[in-house]
Write a protein that holds these residues in place. Structure first.
Motif, short mmCIF file in Angstrom:
data_model
loop_
_atom_site.label_atom_id
_atom_site.label_comp_id
_atom_site.label_asym_id
_atom_site.label_seq_id
_atom_site.Cartn_x
_atom_site.Cartn_y
_atom_site.Cartn_z
N MET A 13 0.80 -1.21 0.00
CA MET A 13 0.00 0.00 0.00
C MET A 13 0.84 1.27 0.00
SD MET A 13 0.34 -1.28 3.11
CE MET A 13 -0.04 -1.23 4.82
N GLY A 14 2.17 1.14 -0.12
CA GLY A 14 3.03 2.31 -0.16
C GLY A 14 4.29 2.11 0.66
N ASP A 15 5.01 3.18 0.87
CA ASP A 15 6.22 3.14 1.67
C ASP A 15 5.90 3.62 3.07
OD1 ASP A 15 8.37 2.38 -0.27
OD2 ASP A 15 7.54 4.10 -1.33
N ALA A 16 6.53 2.99 4.07
CA ALA A 16 6.26 3.35 5.46
C ALA A 16 7.56 3.51 6.21
CB ALA A 16 5.40 2.28 6.12
N VAL A 17 7.53 4.39 7.21
CA VAL A 17 8.68 4.59 8.07
C VAL A 17 8.15 4.84 9.48
CG1 VAL A 17 8.83 7.09 7.71
CG2 VAL A 17 10.87 5.81 8.33
N ALA A 18 8.88 4.34 10.47
CA ALA A 18 8.56 4.62 11.87
C ALA A 18 9.66 5.52 12.42
CB ALA A 18 8.48 3.32 12.67
N ALA A 37 7.26 10.69 -1.72
CA ALA A 37 6.08 11.12 -2.47
C ALA A 37 6.42 11.30 -3.94
CB ALA A 37 5.51 12.41 -1.89
N GLY A 38 7.59 11.85 -4.22
CA GLY A 38 8.06 11.98 -5.60
C GLY A 38 7.16 12.78 -6.51
N ARG A 39 6.54 13.82 -6.00
CA ARG A 39 5.67 14.67 -6.80
C ARG A 39 6.38 15.97 -7.14
NH1 ARG A 39 1.80 11.33 -8.79
NH2 ARG A 39 0.46 10.51 -7.20
N ARG A 40 5.70 16.85 -7.86
CA ARG A 40 6.26 18.17 -8.17
C ARG A 40 6.58 18.91 -6.88
NH1 ARG A 40 1.56 19.62 -10.56
NH2 ARG A 40 1.81 21.58 -9.49
N THR A 78 -1.58 6.64 -5.96
CA THR A 78 -2.44 5.91 -6.89
C THR A 78 -2.88 6.88 -7.97
OG1 THR A 78 -4.36 6.39 -5.52
CG2 THR A 78 -3.29 4.26 -5.16
N GLY A 79 -2.28 6.77 -9.12
CA GLY A 79 -2.65 7.64 -10.23
C GLY A 79 -2.48 9.10 -9.89
N MET A 80 -3.58 9.79 -9.74
CA MET A 80 -3.57 11.23 -9.52
C MET A 80 -3.59 11.62 -8.04
SD MET A 80 -3.34 12.29 -12.56
CE MET A 80 -3.70 14.02 -12.50
N PHE A 140 -4.61 11.94 4.94
CA PHE A 140 -5.08 12.97 4.00
C PHE A 140 -4.66 12.59 2.60
CE2 PHE A 140 -0.92 14.53 5.31
CZ PHE A 140 -0.34 14.94 4.13
N ASP A 141 -5.45 13.04 1.63
CA ASP A 141 -5.17 12.86 0.21
C ASP A 141 -4.91 14.23 -0.41
OD1 ASP A 141 -5.84 10.18 0.49
OD2 ASP A 141 -7.80 10.38 -0.49
N ILE A 142 -3.97 14.25 -1.34
CA ILE A 142 -3.77 15.41 -2.19
C ILE A 142 -3.89 14.93 -3.63
CG2 ILE A 142 -2.14 17.19 -2.98
CD1 ILE A 142 -2.99 17.67 -0.12
N ASP A 143 -4.89 15.44 -4.34
CA ASP A 143 -5.06 15.09 -5.75
C ASP A 143 -4.14 15.95 -6.58
OD1 ASP A 143 -6.95 13.22 -5.09
OD2 ASP A 143 -8.66 14.44 -5.72
N ARG A 144 -3.54 15.32 -7.56
CA ARG A 144 -2.64 16.03 -8.48
C ARG A 144 -3.48 16.90 -9.41
NH1 ARG A 144 2.01 12.72 -11.34
NH2 ARG A 144 3.50 14.24 -10.60
N ASP A 145 -3.02 18.12 -9.61
CA ASP A 145 -3.69 19.04 -10.52
C ASP A 145 -3.18 18.74 -11.93
OD1 ASP A 145 -4.87 21.04 -11.93
OD2 ASP A 145 -4.08 22.67 -10.70
N ASP A 146 -4.03 18.14 -12.75
CA ASP A 146 -3.62 17.69 -14.08
C ASP A 146 -3.38 18.84 -15.06
OD1 ASP A 146 -3.00 15.67 -15.85
OD2 ASP A 146 -5.04 15.41 -16.55
N GLU A 147 -3.84 20.04 -14.72
CA GLU A 147 -3.73 21.16 -15.66
C GLU A 147 -2.38 21.83 -15.64
OE1 GLU A 147 -6.99 23.81 -15.13
OE2 GLU A 147 -8.44 22.22 -15.10
#
Length: 148
Positions: A13-18, A37-40, A78-80, A140-147
Motif C-alpha cells: 500500500m506504499g512506503d512506510a517509516v517509523a 512522495a516523488g511529486r512536483r 495511486t494515479g492522480m 489525508f489525500d492530495i489530488d494532483r492538478d492535471d492542468e
C-alpha cells in the motif's frame, strides 16, 4: 546517537517509516515524505507541511510523545492521488483524539492551538481519522492538478 528512524518498509500500500516520537524529528518525517512522495515541488511542499503538522500533533497529544513512542508515516500514490497516513500510539487519555476545532487567531499566546488539523482540512483534498487497535491514524489525500 541512534538513528531517528526506527524502521522503514516498502509495502503493497506504499512506503512506510517509523520515527521516534520526538518533536525535533519532525524534520526527518518531512524529508522522508518529500523523498517518497516523488511529486512536483509544490505538491511535495504541501505534503511535507501537512505531514509535519500531523507528526507534531501525534507527538504532543498521543502516547507517541512518551519515552519509547513512535510515529509511523505511510505514503502511497495511486494515479492522480497521493495519500499520507500518520499513525500514532494512541491517545494519552481514553476517548481523546484528533478533532477539528475553531481557531481563534485573536487568542492570547498561551491559547494558541488547533492550526495543524485546520491546515489539513483546508489544504487536503480529503482527510479523516481512524481509531483501531489502540492506534490513531490521521490521513489525508492530495489530488494532483492535471492542468499544470
Amino acid at each position: 546517537m541512534r538513528s531517528p528512524i526506527v524502521t522503514g518498509h516498502s509495502l503493497p500500500m506504499g512506503d512506510a517509516v517509523a520515527v521516534y516520537g520526538l518533536r525535533q524529528l519532525a524534520a526527518v518525517a518531512r524529508r522522508w515524505v518529500r523523498t517518497y512522495a516523488g511529486r512536483r515541488i509544490d505538491e511535495n511542499d504541501t505534503l511535507a507541511l501537512l505531514t509535519t503538522e500531523l507528526f507534531a500533533n501525534a507527538v504532543r497529544h498521543s502516547r507517541s510523545g512518551q519515552p519509547g513512542g513512535e510515529v509511523v508515516i505511510v505514503v502511497s500514490k495511486t494515479g492522480m492521488t497521493t495519500q499520507v497516513k500518520v499513525v500514532d500510539d494512541g491517545p494519552l487519555e481514553p476517548g481523546a483524539g484528533p478533532r477539528l476545532k475553531d481557531v481563534d487567531v485573536e487568542a492570547g499566546e498561551g491559547e494558541l492551538g488547533g492550526f495543524g488539523l485546520r491546515l489539513v482540512a483546508d489544504m487536503a483534498t480529503r482527510w479523516g481519522v481512524l481509531y483501531e487497535e489502540g492506534h490513531t491514524t490521521v490521513w489525508f489525500d492530495i489530488d494532483r492538478d492535471d492542468e499544470r
